[in-house]
Design a protein around this motif. Sequence first.
Motif, PDB file in Angstrom:
ATOM      1  N   LEU A 178       0.851  -1.189   0.000  1.00  0.00           N
ATOM      2  CA  LEU A 178       0.000   0.000   0.000  1.00  0.00           C
ATOM      3  C   LEU A 178       0.886   1.239   0.000  1.00  0.00           C
ATOM      4  O   LEU A 178       1.645   1.466   0.942  1.00  0.00           O
ATOM      5  CB  LEU A 178      -0.908  -0.002   1.243  1.00  0.00           C
ATOM      6  CG  LEU A 178      -1.640   1.301   1.572  1.00  0.00           C
ATOM      7  CD1 LEU A 178      -2.531   1.747   0.425  1.00  0.00           C
ATOM      8  CD2 LEU A 178      -2.460   1.137   2.845  1.00  0.00           C
ATOM      9  N   ASP A 182      -0.456   7.306  -1.378  1.00  0.00           N
ATOM     10  CA  ASP A 182      -1.894   7.193  -1.628  1.00  0.00           C
ATOM     11  C   ASP A 182      -2.681   7.481  -0.360  1.00  0.00           C
ATOM     12  O   ASP A 182      -3.690   8.199  -0.385  1.00  0.00           O
ATOM     13  CB  ASP A 182      -2.234   5.785  -2.125  1.00  0.00           C
ATOM     14  CG  ASP A 182      -1.788   5.538  -3.558  1.00  0.00           C
ATOM     15  OD1 ASP A 182      -1.032   6.378  -4.093  1.00  0.00           O
ATOM     16  OD2 ASP A 182      -2.171   4.502  -4.132  1.00  0.00           O
ATOM     17  N   LEU A 183      -2.224   6.920   0.760  1.00  0.00           N
ATOM     18  CA  LEU A 183      -2.926   7.151   2.022  1.00  0.00           C
ATOM     19  C   LEU A 183      -2.832   8.619   2.428  1.00  0.00           C
ATOM     20  O   LEU A 183      -3.829   9.208   2.871  1.00  0.00           O
ATOM     21  CB  LEU A 183      -2.358   6.261   3.124  1.00  0.00           C
ATOM     22  CG  LEU A 183      -2.984   6.428   4.516  1.00  0.00           C
ATOM     23  CD1 LEU A 183      -4.490   6.201   4.468  1.00  0.00           C
ATOM     24  CD2 LEU A 183      -2.335   5.483   5.519  1.00  0.00           C
ATOM     25  N   ARG A 185      -2.512  11.237   0.481  1.00  0.00           N
ATOM     26  CA  ARG A 185      -3.399  12.024  -0.391  1.00  0.00           C
ATOM     27  C   ARG A 185      -4.853  11.855   0.042  1.00  0.00           C
ATOM     28  O   ARG A 185      -5.634  12.815   0.031  1.00  0.00           O
ATOM     29  CB  ARG A 185      -3.231  11.581  -1.849  1.00  0.00           C
ATOM     30  CG  ARG A 185      -2.033  12.199  -2.554  1.00  0.00           C
ATOM     31  CD  ARG A 185      -2.122  12.014  -4.062  1.00  0.00           C
ATOM     32  NE  ARG A 185      -1.991  10.609  -4.441  1.00  0.00           N
ATOM     33  CZ  ARG A 185      -0.839  10.026  -4.736  1.00  0.00           C
ATOM     34  NH1 ARG A 185       0.289  10.726  -4.703  1.00  0.00           N
ATOM     35  NH2 ARG A 185      -0.807   8.750  -5.083  1.00  0.00           N
ATOM     36  N   CYS A 186      -5.202  10.655   0.431  1.00  0.00           N
ATOM     37  CA  CYS A 186      -6.565  10.363   0.871  1.00  0.00           C
ATOM     38  C   CYS A 186      -6.891  11.146   2.152  1.00  0.00           C
ATOM     39  O   CYS A 186      -7.975  11.721   2.286  1.00  0.00           O
ATOM     40  CB  CYS A 186      -6.695   8.863   1.109  1.00  0.00           C
ATOM     41  SG  CYS A 186      -8.349   8.214   0.921  1.00  0.00           S
ATOM     42  N   SER A 255      -6.496   3.206  -1.181  1.00  0.00           N
ATOM     43  CA  SER A 255      -5.767   3.123  -2.450  1.00  0.00           C
ATOM     44  C   SER A 255      -6.462   2.134  -3.366  1.00  0.00           C
ATOM     45  O   SER A 255      -6.933   1.083  -2.915  1.00  0.00           O
ATOM     46  CB  SER A 255      -4.318   2.676  -2.221  1.00  0.00           C
ATOM     47  OG  SER A 255      -3.665   2.379  -3.440  1.00  0.00           O
ATOM     48  N   LYS A 257      -5.035   0.261  -5.219  1.00  0.00           N
ATOM     49  CA  LYS A 257      -4.153  -0.909  -5.306  1.00  0.00           C
ATOM     50  C   LYS A 257      -4.490  -1.983  -4.267  1.00  0.00           C
ATOM     51  O   LYS A 257      -3.882  -3.053  -4.275  1.00  0.00           O
ATOM     52  CB  LYS A 257      -2.697  -0.468  -5.157  1.00  0.00           C
ATOM     53  CG  LYS A 257      -2.229   0.413  -6.314  1.00  0.00           C
ATOM     54  CD  LYS A 257      -0.771   0.829  -6.180  1.00  0.00           C
ATOM     55  CE  LYS A 257      -0.351   1.687  -7.366  1.00  0.00           C
ATOM     56  NZ  LYS A 257       1.058   2.123  -7.258  1.00  0.00           N
TER      57      LYS A 257
END
Length: 306
Positions: A178, A182-183, A185-186, A255, A257
């Motif tokens: 992970l 991505d985390l 940005r979230c 994410s 992914k």
Amino acid sequence: MSSNREIKQDIRRLAEERDAIILAHNYQPDEIQELADITGDSLGLSIAASETSKKVIVFCGVYFMAESAAILSPEKTVLLPRIDAGCPLADSITPQELRKVKAQHPGVPVVTYVNSSADVKAESDICCTSANAVRVVQSLESGEVLLTPDRNLGKFIASQTDKTCHIWDGCCCIHDELPIEDLRRCIEAHPDAVVLAHPECQPQILALADHVLSTSGMLNHAGKSSEKKFIIATEMGLLYQLRRENPDKEFILASAKLLCRSMKLTTLKDVHRSLATMTPIITVPEEIRVPAKKALDRMLAVPRDN
């Protein structure tokens, strides 16, 4: 059968004829979870199936999960609709490798995550889940433990105990990979959201989480929480149950992914074929099943937190 609706109807007919219960892991495709009699985490499903009177267990999950059901219910027929549904984490350790490491740490109890093969469980002293791992380790008298096979869960356990922890170098590649970007940005996009992360994620991911929880833990927490918005750092299949049980709350995947292809292999046609042909059957030889069950029984005997 031209539609999913017709296939589901015929699956239900076959399940009744076969005296079967259909289990689906929380990471299975939405339509499989919708079809199942019970959804949940791997060990919870096996325990639930062992407590029913049904003669046949159809396990919609991966291979080690069906093995766990066979360990706990040797008198039942256990079907795994996709025999090729494996788990890289479970494959990261073999009983031969474990025996070598045990020889290097004589007398040190082996605590093995349930996401493992039956023959690895059989080489272990006690099993744990992601929900009870810390409690299981703390219950042991030894000041030293060997934790297998997930290194991230092992590191999380080590951070919660003063015991000396020897950690196996395996991982769930979905959680392990992970991207922290991505985390982040979230979180930036949803600063009002509560972050729930699975302990199979890397430590830097867990450091950003508000709560580190198993899949069942996430479902319980989201259901009880007064918060309305959550970022979920585990495989995307859990979103189905989270949204179904909490229609008034918002759940955002950390994410894109977070997708396990092995968990997404099972289709309605696979379940139908499995029930129609009563294959593939998963069995565990008694010389492996008995010691593996002892490791699971020892875990189940650990007192729960009040």
